[in-house]
Design a protein around this motif. Structure first.
Motif, mmCIF file in Angstrom:
data_model
loop_
_atom_site.group_PDB
_atom_site.id
_atom_site.type_symbol
_atom_site.label_atom_id
_atom_site.label_comp_id
_atom_site.label_asym_id
_atom_site.label_seq_id
_atom_site.Cartn_x
_atom_site.Cartn_y
_atom_site.Cartn_z
ATOM 1 N N MET A 98 0.855 -1.185 0.000
ATOM 2 C CA MET A 98 0.000 0.000 0.000
ATOM 3 C C MET A 98 0.886 1.229 0.000
ATOM 4 N N ILE A 99 0.840 2.055 -1.035
ATOM 5 C CA ILE A 99 1.664 3.242 -1.049
ATOM 6 C C ILE A 99 0.972 4.370 -0.316
ATOM 7 N N SER A 100 1.723 5.303 0.181
ATOM 8 C CA SER A 100 1.145 6.355 0.988
ATOM 9 C C SER A 100 1.939 7.621 0.841
ATOM 10 N N ARG A 101 1.256 8.735 0.902
ATOM 11 C CA ARG A 101 1.951 9.992 0.723
ATOM 12 C C ARG A 101 2.779 10.300 1.954
ATOM 13 N N ARG A 102 4.007 10.774 1.686
ATOM 14 C CA ARG A 102 4.946 11.006 2.769
ATOM 15 C C ARG A 102 4.358 11.939 3.816
ATOM 16 N N HIS A 103 3.672 12.998 3.391
ATOM 17 C CA HIS A 103 3.146 13.942 4.375
ATOM 18 C C HIS A 103 2.014 13.344 5.194
ATOM 19 N N ILE A 104 1.290 12.376 4.635
ATOM 20 C CA ILE A 104 0.240 11.733 5.423
ATOM 21 C C ILE A 104 0.860 11.006 6.600
ATOM 22 N N ARG B 264 -15.685 14.301 -9.869
ATOM 23 C CA ARG B 264 -16.577 13.179 -10.184
ATOM 24 C C ARG B 264 -15.959 11.850 -9.757
ATOM 25 N N ASP B 265 -14.649 11.688 -9.995
ATOM 26 C CA ASP B 265 -13.978 10.445 -9.614
ATOM 27 C C ASP B 265 -14.056 10.205 -8.104
ATOM 28 N N SER B 266 -14.042 11.277 -7.335
ATOM 29 C CA SER B 266 -14.088 11.133 -5.879
ATOM 30 C C SER B 266 -15.510 11.086 -5.346
ATOM 31 N N GLY B 267 -16.492 11.367 -6.221
ATOM 32 C CA GLY B 267 -17.881 11.359 -5.786
ATOM 33 C C GLY B 267 -18.333 12.660 -5.169
ATOM 34 N N ALA B 268 -17.511 13.712 -5.277
ATOM 35 C CA ALA B 268 -17.828 14.985 -4.637
ATOM 36 C C ALA B 268 -18.872 15.766 -5.424
ATOM 37 N N ARG C 62 -6.968 7.644 -10.316
ATOM 38 C CA ARG C 62 -6.956 6.877 -11.565
ATOM 39 C C ARG C 62 -5.831 5.850 -11.578
ATOM 40 N N GLY C 63 -5.199 5.623 -10.421
ATOM 41 C CA GLY C 63 -4.169 4.602 -10.319
ATOM 42 C C GLY C 63 -2.783 5.060 -10.685
ATOM 43 N N VAL C 64 -2.587 6.360 -10.867
ATOM 44 C CA VAL C 64 -1.270 6.883 -11.222
ATOM 45 C C VAL C 64 -0.457 7.100 -9.959
ATOM 46 N N LEU D 152 1.531 -0.576 -7.834
ATOM 47 C CA LEU D 152 0.959 0.720 -8.167
ATOM 48 C C LEU D 152 -0.478 0.868 -7.693
ATOM 49 N N HIS D 153 -1.161 -0.235 -7.357
ATOM 50 C CA HIS D 153 -2.551 -0.094 -6.929
ATOM 51 C C HIS D 153 -2.648 0.331 -5.472
ATOM 52 N N GLU D 154 -1.560 0.343 -4.767
ATOM 53 C CA GLU D 154 -1.626 0.687 -3.349
ATOM 54 C C GLU D 154 -1.750 2.191 -3.166
ATOM 55 N N VAL D 155 -2.251 2.575 -1.982
ATOM 56 C CA VAL D 155 -2.514 3.989 -1.741
ATOM 57 C C VAL D 155 -1.336 4.628 -1.040
ATOM 58 N N ALA D 156 -1.170 5.966 -1.156
ATOM 59 C CA ALA D 156 0.092 6.550 -0.757
ATOM 60 C C ALA D 156 0.139 7.465 0.448
ATOM 61 N N ALA D 157 1.400 7.729 0.990
ATOM 62 C CA ALA D 157 1.534 8.617 2.184
ATOM 63 C C ALA D 157 2.713 9.493 2.320
ATOM 64 N N ARG D 158 3.305 10.188 1.635
ATOM 65 C CA ARG D 158 4.344 11.058 2.156
ATOM 66 C C ARG D 158 3.804 12.437 2.050
#
Length: 368
Positions: A1-7, A147-151, A248-250, A362-368
């Motif tokens: 699971m990838i995660s954005r560093r700041h998260i 739209r992708d996020s449902g907002a 979108r999986g990028v 690449l399907h994992e979600v991110a955290a930095r």
């Protein structure tokens, strides 16, 4: 699971802000979802990662001492976890055993006043909108992200880039989703199968409530939201563009895995934590990298100022101080602030070198 560093490093009120964004936007409602006492069930479709062996390993802990003040136990946190290993709670209970109080970045349970603060700072006035402040994304690409996020697209365009990004990130992590009541009202609700689990901060907060010991916070919602709002415009835009692409999986350069953060934390691998939080990754843009480093540096300044204003606490102690891992490293780290204030810092015991981590799917979600 990838995660954005700041998260991982300096979330503070991030997902709280995303929740409040929804509460304050489309419905104008004042309802606030409270954090659940029990972690939610993980999606059965998510690949399982072996849990860290906390029976043998131990998270890194620094100890700070200064004459006339309680001993400070300094623990880096991760604001979301990849696996819900019960040994994490056991390790936290062991570290917090006997402490007089627990100090965290900010509260994780939003109030009605917080909603108003987020709306006041994070929304544009009626005569302005997001397209006037983002140059790298067209109105069409912003609408596709909404739209992708449902907002609700109208509400999405009234938010500032940093707040829109946090709301999208909450959806990307499957912690929150947009739900409609069949009429015009759309609201943010917790999902039953998030990709991540409650982080160290939330678990310590619940631990403090259970033991009925004081909780002390180093940052107000006003300070946290203003910190995001003062962030350089290019950094905000890079964050928003990255999380929209992630829907979108990028994979954005600079994203690292929650599994890596959790494994380094559980094993006490300080060097790995520092690298994950602060290393510049190949292909990572200046703005994307600066996003996390800005939050680390400015957030640490706020924490240090609060500690100094409070006189570095009184009483017998010890006191557990737990803030994001990214605030422990660099020239203006929390440790350096404490040294300048006269504290002697005892570092964690050295941990064995961690085995090389395989590249994250690449399907994992991110955290930095």
């Amino acid at each position: 699971m990838i995660s954005r560093r700041h998260i991982s490093g300096t979330l503070r009120a991030t997902l709280c802000a995303a929740m409040l964004f929804a509460a304050a936007s489309v419905t104008q409602a004042q309802s606030h979802a409270r954090l659940q006492a029990q972690p939610q069930a993980q999606s059965q479709t998510q690949p399982q990662t072996p849990a860290p062996n906390l029976a043998e390993d131990h998270p890194p802990v620094w100890v700070a001492r200064s004459p006339g003040h309680p001993t400070l136990i300094l623990l880096p946190t991760i604001h979301a976890l990849a696996s819900d290993d019960p040994r994490v709670n056991a390790a936290l209970a062991s570290i917090a055993n006997g402490v007089q109080a627990i100090v965290l970045e900010t509260h994780t349970r939003p109030t009605p006043e917080d909603t108003q603060t987020v709306r006041r700072i994070g929304f544009y006035p009626a005569n302005d909108n997001l397209t006037n402040h983002v140059s790298s994304m067209t109105a069409e690409s912003l609408a596709r992200c909404a739209r992708d996020s449902g907002a609700d697209i109208h509400a999405f365009f009234q938010t500032k880039p940093w707040l829109a990004g946090f709301a999208v990130q909450a959806v990307r992590l499957h912690q929150w989703r947009w739900a409609s009541d069949g009429a015009k009202h759309v609201r943010f609700v917790r999902t039953a199968s998030p990709l991540v689990f409650p982080g160290i901060d939330e678990r310590l907060e619940m631990l403090a409530h259970g033991r009925q010991i004081p909780l002390i916070y180093l940052e107000t919602m006003e300070q946290g939201m203003q910190l995001f709002d003062d962030m350089p415009a290019a950094d905000q835009e890079a964050f928003l563009a990255g999380v929209c692409a992630g829907l979108r999986g990028v994979k954005t350069p600079g994203e690292v895995s929650y599994e890596s953060f959790q494994a380094a934390w559980a094993s006490g691998d300080v060097a790995a934590l520092e690298h994950l939080a602060n290393a510049r990754y190949p292909g990572e843009s200046d703005a994307h990298y600066d996003f996390s480093q800005y939050l680390f540096a400015r957030g640490t300044d706020i924490f240090a100022a609060t500690l100094a204003q409070d006189g570095y606490f009184y009483g017998k102690g010890p006191i557990l101080v737990a803030v994001g891992a990214g605030h422990f490293f660099g020239e203006r780290s929390l440790l350096e602030h404490l040294r300048e204030a006269g504290y002697t810092i005892t570092p964690p015991a050295s941990a064995p070198a961690a085995a090389p981590q395989p590249a994250s799917p690449l399907h994992e979600v991110a955290a930095r």
